[in-house]
Design a protein around this motif. Sequence first.
Motif, PDB file in Angstrom:
ATOM      1  N   LYS A  80      10.384   5.851 -13.416  1.00  0.00           N
ATOM      2  CA  LYS A  80      10.645   6.543 -12.164  1.00  0.00           C
ATOM      3  C   LYS A  80      10.673   5.532 -11.026  1.00  0.00           C
ATOM      4  O   LYS A  80      10.004   4.503 -11.078  1.00  0.00           O
ATOM      5  CB  LYS A  80       9.585   7.623 -11.902  1.00  0.00           C
ATOM      6  N   GLN A  81      11.439   5.857  -9.997  1.00  0.00           N
ATOM      7  CA  GLN A  81      11.688   4.912  -8.918  1.00  0.00           C
ATOM      8  C   GLN A  81      11.196   5.460  -7.584  1.00  0.00           C
ATOM      9  O   GLN A  81      11.276   6.662  -7.323  1.00  0.00           O
ATOM     10  CB  GLN A  81      13.194   4.637  -8.847  1.00  0.00           C
ATOM     11  N   ILE A  82      10.678   4.565  -6.751  1.00  0.00           N
ATOM     12  CA  ILE A  82      10.239   4.936  -5.412  1.00  0.00           C
ATOM     13  C   ILE A  82      11.029   4.124  -4.399  1.00  0.00           C
ATOM     14  O   ILE A  82      11.687   3.139  -4.745  1.00  0.00           O
ATOM     15  CB  ILE A  82       8.725   4.681  -5.214  1.00  0.00           C
ATOM     16  N   LYS A  83      10.934   4.524  -3.144  1.00  0.00           N
ATOM     17  CA  LYS A  83      11.670   3.834  -2.086  1.00  0.00           C
ATOM     18  C   LYS A  83      10.868   2.658  -1.565  1.00  0.00           C
ATOM     19  O   LYS A  83       9.675   2.781  -1.291  1.00  0.00           O
ATOM     20  CB  LYS A  83      11.972   4.803  -0.949  1.00  0.00           C
ATOM     21  N   TYR A 103       4.513   7.632 -17.129  1.00  0.00           N
ATOM     22  CA  TYR A 103       5.691   7.053 -16.483  1.00  0.00           C
ATOM     23  C   TYR A 103       5.369   5.680 -15.917  1.00  0.00           C
ATOM     24  O   TYR A 103       4.253   5.412 -15.472  1.00  0.00           O
ATOM     25  CB  TYR A 103       6.178   7.953 -15.334  1.00  0.00           C
ATOM     26  N   ILE A 104       6.384   4.826 -15.919  1.00  0.00           N
ATOM     27  CA  ILE A 104       6.303   3.495 -15.324  1.00  0.00           C
ATOM     28  C   ILE A 104       7.094   3.533 -14.020  1.00  0.00           C
ATOM     29  O   ILE A 104       8.255   3.969 -13.995  1.00  0.00           O
ATOM     30  CB  ILE A 104       6.849   2.425 -16.283  1.00  0.00           C
ATOM     31  N   ILE A 105       6.486   3.065 -12.932  1.00  0.00           N
ATOM     32  CA  ILE A 105       7.064   3.195 -11.592  1.00  0.00           C
ATOM     33  C   ILE A 105       7.441   1.823 -11.040  1.00  0.00           C
ATOM     34  O   ILE A 105       6.730   0.838 -11.250  1.00  0.00           O
ATOM     35  CB  ILE A 105       6.072   3.863 -10.621  1.00  0.00           C
ATOM     36  N   HIS A 106       8.554   1.785 -10.316  1.00  0.00           N
ATOM     37  CA  HIS A 106       8.928   0.564  -9.580  1.00  0.00           C
ATOM     38  C   HIS A 106       9.760   0.964  -8.373  1.00  0.00           C
ATOM     39  O   HIS A 106      10.303   2.072  -8.298  1.00  0.00           O
ATOM     40  CB  HIS A 106       9.724  -0.392 -10.473  1.00  0.00           C
ATOM     41  N   GLY A 107       9.861   0.053  -7.420  1.00  0.00           N
ATOM     42  CA  GLY A 107      10.649   0.297  -6.217  1.00  0.00           C
ATOM     43  C   GLY A 107      12.139   0.239  -6.496  1.00  0.00           C
ATOM     44  O   GLY A 107      12.584  -0.193  -7.574  1.00  0.00           O
ATOM     45  N   ASP A 108      12.936   0.645  -5.503  1.00  0.00           N
ATOM     46  CA  ASP A 108      14.380   0.667  -5.679  1.00  0.00           C
ATOM     47  C   ASP A 108      15.031  -0.700  -5.474  1.00  0.00           C
ATOM     48  O   ASP A 108      16.250  -0.824  -5.559  1.00  0.00           O
ATOM     49  CB  ASP A 108      15.016   1.705  -4.752  1.00  0.00           C
ATOM     50  N   ASP A 109      14.223  -1.725  -5.186  1.00  0.00           N
ATOM     51  CA  ASP A 109      14.761  -3.073  -5.117  1.00  0.00           C
ATOM     52  C   ASP A 109      14.821  -3.649  -6.530  1.00  0.00           C
ATOM     53  O   ASP A 109      13.947  -3.389  -7.352  1.00  0.00           O
ATOM     54  CB  ASP A 109      13.892  -3.960  -4.227  1.00  0.00           C
ATOM     55  N   PRO A 110      15.859  -4.418  -6.864  1.00  0.00           N
ATOM     56  CA  PRO A 110      16.003  -4.949  -8.229  1.00  0.00           C
ATOM     57  C   PRO A 110      14.904  -5.946  -8.575  1.00  0.00           C
ATOM     58  O   PRO A 110      14.440  -6.708  -7.726  1.00  0.00           O
ATOM     59  CB  PRO A 110      17.376  -5.620  -8.202  1.00  0.00           C
ATOM     60  N   CYS A 147       0.833  -1.213   0.000  1.00  0.00           N
ATOM     61  CA  CYS A 147       0.000   0.000   0.000  1.00  0.00           C
ATOM     62  C   CYS A 147       0.863   1.256   0.000  1.00  0.00           C
ATOM     63  O   CYS A 147       0.552   2.239  -0.688  1.00  0.00           O
ATOM     64  CB  CYS A 147      -0.925   0.006   1.213  1.00  0.00           C
ATOM     65  N   ASN A 148       1.949   1.236   0.754  1.00  0.00           N
ATOM     66  CA  ASN A 148       2.828   2.403   0.794  1.00  0.00           C
ATOM     67  C   ASN A 148       3.508   2.625  -0.557  1.00  0.00           C
ATOM     68  O   ASN A 148       3.725   3.776  -0.968  1.00  0.00           O
ATOM     69  CB  ASN A 148       3.881   2.236   1.890  1.00  0.00           C
ATOM     70  N   ALA A 149       3.838   1.541  -1.247  1.00  0.00           N
ATOM     71  CA  ALA A 149       4.417   1.666  -2.587  1.00  0.00           C
ATOM     72  C   ALA A 149       3.417   2.318  -3.547  1.00  0.00           C
ATOM     73  O   ALA A 149       3.773   3.201  -4.341  1.00  0.00           O
ATOM     74  CB  ALA A 149       4.844   0.299  -3.109  1.00  0.00           C
ATOM     75  N   LEU A 150       2.163   1.901  -3.462  1.00  0.00           N
ATOM     76  CA  LEU A 150       1.130   2.486  -4.320  1.00  0.00           C
ATOM     77  C   LEU A 150       0.881   3.944  -3.952  1.00  0.00           C
ATOM     78  O   LEU A 150       0.626   4.779  -4.831  1.00  0.00           O
ATOM     79  CB  LEU A 150      -0.160   1.673  -4.202  1.00  0.00           C
ATOM     80  N   ARG A 151       0.978   4.263  -2.688  1.00  0.00           N
ATOM     81  CA  ARG A 151       0.831   5.658  -2.256  1.00  0.00           C
ATOM     82  C   ARG A 151       1.942   6.517  -2.850  1.00  0.00           C
ATOM     83  O   ARG A 151       1.693   7.622  -3.373  1.00  0.00           O
ATOM     84  CB  ARG A 151       0.861   5.741  -0.733  1.00  0.00           C
ATOM     85  N   GLN A 152       3.169   6.025  -2.788  1.00  0.00           N
ATOM     86  CA  GLN A 152       4.294   6.769  -3.346  1.00  0.00           C
ATOM     87  C   GLN A 152       4.170   6.930  -4.858  1.00  0.00           C
ATOM     88  O   GLN A 152       4.480   7.987  -5.414  1.00  0.00           O
ATOM     89  CB  GLN A 152       5.606   6.062  -3.014  1.00  0.00           C
ATOM     90  N   ALA A 153       3.733   5.862  -5.522  1.00  0.00           N
ATOM     91  CA  ALA A 153       3.566   5.921  -6.973  1.00  0.00           C
ATOM     92  C   ALA A 153       2.510   6.952  -7.355  1.00  0.00           C
ATOM     93  O   ALA A 153       2.701   7.745  -8.290  1.00  0.00           O
ATOM     94  CB  ALA A 153       3.186   4.545  -7.518  1.00  0.00           C
ATOM     95  N   ARG A 154       1.406   6.954  -6.627  1.00  0.00           N
ATOM     96  CA  ARG A 154       0.335   7.911  -6.911  1.00  0.00           C
ATOM     97  C   ARG A 154       0.801   9.351  -6.725  1.00  0.00           C
ATOM     98  O   ARG A 154       0.353  10.267  -7.431  1.00  0.00           O
ATOM     99  CB  ARG A 154      -0.844   7.611  -5.993  1.00  0.00           C
ATOM    100  N   ALA A 155       1.718   9.581  -5.801  1.00  0.00           N
ATOM    101  CA  ALA A 155       2.229  10.924  -5.541  1.00  0.00           C
ATOM    102  C   ALA A 155       3.068  11.461  -6.699  1.00  0.00           C
ATOM    103  O   ALA A 155       3.286  12.667  -6.807  1.00  0.00           O
ATOM    104  CB  ALA A 155       3.054  10.928  -4.258  1.00  0.00           C
TER     105      ALA A 155
END
Length: 378
Positions: free
Chosen positions: A164-167, A137-144, A63-71
């Motif tokens: 774009k990358q999120i934490k 933009y396509i978003i993903h976390g900073d984990d590989p 959920c936090n990843a989706l929150r960051q992506a939405r931002a």
Amino acid sequence: MGSEEGRPGSTARFLATCLIGGVVMGVSLLGLSQLPLGVRRKKNKPIRVYMDGCFDMMHYGHCNALRQARALGDQLVVGVVSDAEIIANKGPPVTPLNERMIMVKAVKWVDQVIPDAPYAITEDFMRKLFDDYKIDYIIHGDDPCVLPDGTDAYALAKKAGRYKQIKRTEGISSTDIVGRMLLCVRERAISDSHNHSSLQRQFSHGHSQKFEDGGSGSGTRVSHFLPTSRRIVQFSNGKGPGPDARIVYIDGAFDLFHAGHVEILRVARELGDFLLVGIHNDLTVSATRGAHRPIMNLHERSLSVLACRYVDEVIIGAPWEVSKDMVSMYFVTSCCVLKFLHNGLYGFHLFAVMNFFIKLVCGFPIPTKAPVQKNQLQ
């Protein structure tokens, strides 16, 4: 007086104006050219971002990843990877696609969901995202995210300049949750012959049990997650009920938040204007569900519930009994109280609240599809 045309001063001013205008236009065009292809959009067009994932055993980290992506945009489109793709790349999922779809759709920051998304961003699928879904933009976390052949699953998006990358949210993963469940089972098996160090007690101390055989058990790190006030604010709607709002209250453990929880919260929200959810503390859950519960601690469970679009507010550490003080604190004038009974059913649960201004008590069985029964108290 004659016209100023042809005078040296007029010519100089004209040339200066053209020069300045040319510089301004050049800078504007240069700035526009720096935008990735396809992001040069009309004024006021919303920025649409895309994020995909398996979302298996969905938790507050997802959920936090989706929150960051939405931002990072104005609208969030989420691709839920198919069961077949997960099996081919990671192994069989714990929860099937239909349940994972329910969970993702219920997250308050998600605007659109694409089922059966591919695990890797292929050229054809990326073009479909850009052309059909108008993704910027396509978003993903900073984990590989590495494919079985060792290549980056998002290499094409990065090459196109549309990535774009999120934490990543630390301290939680689906693997971690499975580990906690296994630890719970192992501890239950040895609890009769060892010191009764319940999973709840391990939560409180933030470490896993050291067994007498000299090992460290399953090696699973039991969560000692504690949210900051900023994280709670990020997940909260930040709005209270209106003066004439019909407040619906439901409480429970909501441990290992799943599609069944989402469905009951959806139905509860439809009964009123404002859904208030009580989350029982860890000691209460242990006392009613067993010494080895909950799997997720109070704060983790609260964030998972807060991320649900049907929930307006939560009471963190709600009492087991609906008290007069709790009702009056929320200025309840019209409220629906739903209570999870020990037999696994939601049913009529008539509290001694006739003087508490609660006028509506309702309940319904789970998982039947029968319509919700209502009992209007006068």
